[in-house]
Design a protein around this motif. Structure first.
Motif, mmCIF file in Angstrom:
data_model
loop_
_atom_site.group_PDB
_atom_site.id
_atom_site.type_symbol
_atom_site.label_atom_id
_atom_site.label_comp_id
_atom_site.label_asym_id
_atom_site.label_seq_id
_atom_site.Cartn_x
_atom_site.Cartn_y
_atom_site.Cartn_z
ATOM 1 N N CYS A 175 0.851 -1.245 0.116
ATOM 2 C CA CYS A 175 0.159 -0.272 -0.448
ATOM 3 C C CYS A 175 0.707 1.330 0.012
ATOM 4 O O CYS A 175 0.152 1.963 -0.102
ATOM 5 N N CYS A 182 1.205 3.215 -9.786
ATOM 6 C CA CYS A 182 -0.170 1.619 -9.777
ATOM 7 C C CYS A 182 0.370 1.648 -11.667
ATOM 8 O O CYS A 182 -0.242 2.663 -12.260
ATOM 9 N N SER A 187 0.670 -11.603 -11.647
ATOM 10 C CA SER A 187 0.143 -12.745 -10.238
ATOM 11 C C SER A 187 0.132 -14.271 -10.750
ATOM 12 O O SER A 187 -0.660 -14.675 -12.180
ATOM 13 N N THR A 193 -1.876 -7.682 -14.121
ATOM 14 C CA THR A 193 -2.712 -8.270 -12.844
ATOM 15 C C THR A 193 -2.770 -6.296 -13.142
ATOM 16 O O THR A 193 -1.709 -5.929 -13.309
ATOM 17 N N ASP A 194 -3.726 -5.902 -12.507
ATOM 18 C CA ASP A 194 -4.096 -4.317 -12.405
ATOM 19 C C ASP A 194 -4.709 -3.968 -11.255
ATOM 20 O O ASP A 194 -5.184 -5.503 -9.906
ATOM 21 N N VAL A 195 -4.280 -3.506 -10.819
ATOM 22 C CA VAL A 195 -4.481 -2.504 -8.615
ATOM 23 C C VAL A 195 -5.481 -1.753 -9.341
ATOM 24 O O VAL A 195 -4.926 -0.486 -9.981
ATOM 25 N N LEU A 198 -6.379 0.969 -4.045
ATOM 26 C CA LEU A 198 -5.584 0.893 -3.040
ATOM 27 C C LEU A 198 -5.921 1.511 -1.544
ATOM 28 O O LEU A 198 -6.400 2.783 -1.736
ATOM 29 N N LEU A 203 -5.648 -3.735 -0.557
ATOM 30 C CA LEU A 203 -5.644 -3.262 -1.818
ATOM 31 C C LEU A 203 -6.537 -4.318 -2.594
ATOM 32 O O LEU A 203 -6.720 -5.209 -2.341
ATOM 33 N N ILE A 205 -6.887 -6.007 -6.849
ATOM 34 C CA ILE A 205 -6.321 -6.537 -7.837
ATOM 35 C C ILE A 205 -7.117 -7.334 -8.426
ATOM 36 O O ILE A 205 -7.660 -7.948 -8.197
ATOM 37 N N TRP A 214 -12.108 -10.308 -9.684
ATOM 38 C CA TRP A 214 -10.824 -9.195 -8.153
ATOM 39 C C TRP A 214 -10.758 -9.830 -6.603
ATOM 40 O O TRP A 214 -11.336 -10.995 -6.515
ATOM 41 N N GLY A 221 0.168 -8.220 -0.261
ATOM 42 C CA GLY A 221 -0.058 -8.858 -1.004
ATOM 43 C C GLY A 221 -0.575 -10.562 -0.570
ATOM 44 O O GLY A 221 -1.431 -11.016 -1.948
ATOM 45 N N LEU A 231 0.809 -10.871 -5.933
ATOM 46 C CA LEU A 231 1.017 -9.782 -6.526
ATOM 47 C C LEU A 231 2.574 -9.865 -6.862
ATOM 48 O O LEU A 231 2.953 -9.364 -5.519
#
Length: 255
Positions: A175, A182, A187, A193-195, A198, A203, A205, A214, A221, A231
């Motif tokens: 975080c 970002c 992953s 993978t997108d974040v 936060l 978080l 993902i 998600w 992580g 992550l």
């Protein structure tokens, strides 16, 4: 071997010197004594006549024995009829620790104690405040369970790392690390993978190709306290440090 009671006028035919010596050894072991046998000389085709329970005395030609009212046995027959193999006794001594494997009439099964005295038929064992007289077949040697030496911290940390629980991973704070940075990451579950979001201590993902799926993870992580980091900075760093997320993210931060 232990001898049973042997009837009088029993003759054992020992046609060879070796057989006669074997019979002599059995008799001597049980307290018999020889009479009128010069230097233990044994001649072929002779039998040994047993006159009583405690003495055997003279050599008798087997052909003469057959004319009289006697029982003529081979050595094998004699051993089968009158010899009892003695049960082997555990090799124990005063001070040895043993386990009781018989109830002994006082629920003693499983107790562990120390041998206080030994005689040919039994042993006296003290288990705490209980004193028991046990036959040899009622006990077995007892060895204290082996205590493994205490591992040093280096060994523990190494093994922990091998299992994917590197202690440094607990220092990871994604975080804080990802604030304002970002982008697309990796992953082990989804690949790219997108974040999505936060927060202060966690978080969210999602796979790049489908944001409908998600995961919420903590700052390390992990989706669960006993889980692993989901992550990573990139696939390359994941493959380089598959069990050490902390180092992988530190390498990414240095770039």
């Amino acid at each position: 071997m232990k001898l049973k009671e042997i009837p009088q006028n029993t003759v054992v035919h020992t046609p060879t010197e070796d057989a006669a010596h074997e019979l002599l050894a059995i008799l001597y072991e049980n307290g018999w004594k020889t009479v009128a046998c010069t230097d233990g000389v044994v001649e072929n085709a002779r039998g040994i006549q047993i006159e009583s329970e405690t003495d055997w005395s003279w050599w008798k030609k087997i052909e003469n024995a057959r004319k009289e009212n006697v029982t003529i046995l081979t050595l094998a027959e004699f051993k089968r009829l009158y010899c009892e193999p003695e049960k082997p006794q555990p090799k124990v001594k005063v001070g040895d620790i043993v386990r009781i494997i018989n109830d002994c009439g006082c629920n003693a099964y499983g107790l562990v104690g120390v041998i206080e005295s030994v005689d040919p038929k039994s042993v006296d064992v003290t288990c705490d405040d209980i004193k028991l007289s046990c036959l040899y077949e009622w006990i077995e040697p007892y060895t204290e369970p082996e205590t493994k030496p205490t591992e040093d911290m280096d060994t523990k940390e190494k093994e922990s790392g091998e299992k994917g629980n590197n202690p440094q991973n607990s220092q990871l704070d994604l975080c804080e690390l990802l604030k304002g940075r970002c982008t697309t990451f990796y992953s082990p579950m989804w690949g790219d993978t997108d974040v999505l979001q936060l927060y202060d201590v966690n978080l969210r993902i999602a796979p790049c190709k489908n944001h409908d799926s998600w995961l919420n993870t903590d700052e390390q992580g992990k989706c669960d306290d006993d889980g692993i980091c989901m992550l990573w900075p990139s696939r390359a760093l994941y493959e380089q440090y598959p069990l050490d997320a902390y180092t992988a993210w530190m390498k990414w931060r240095e770039k």
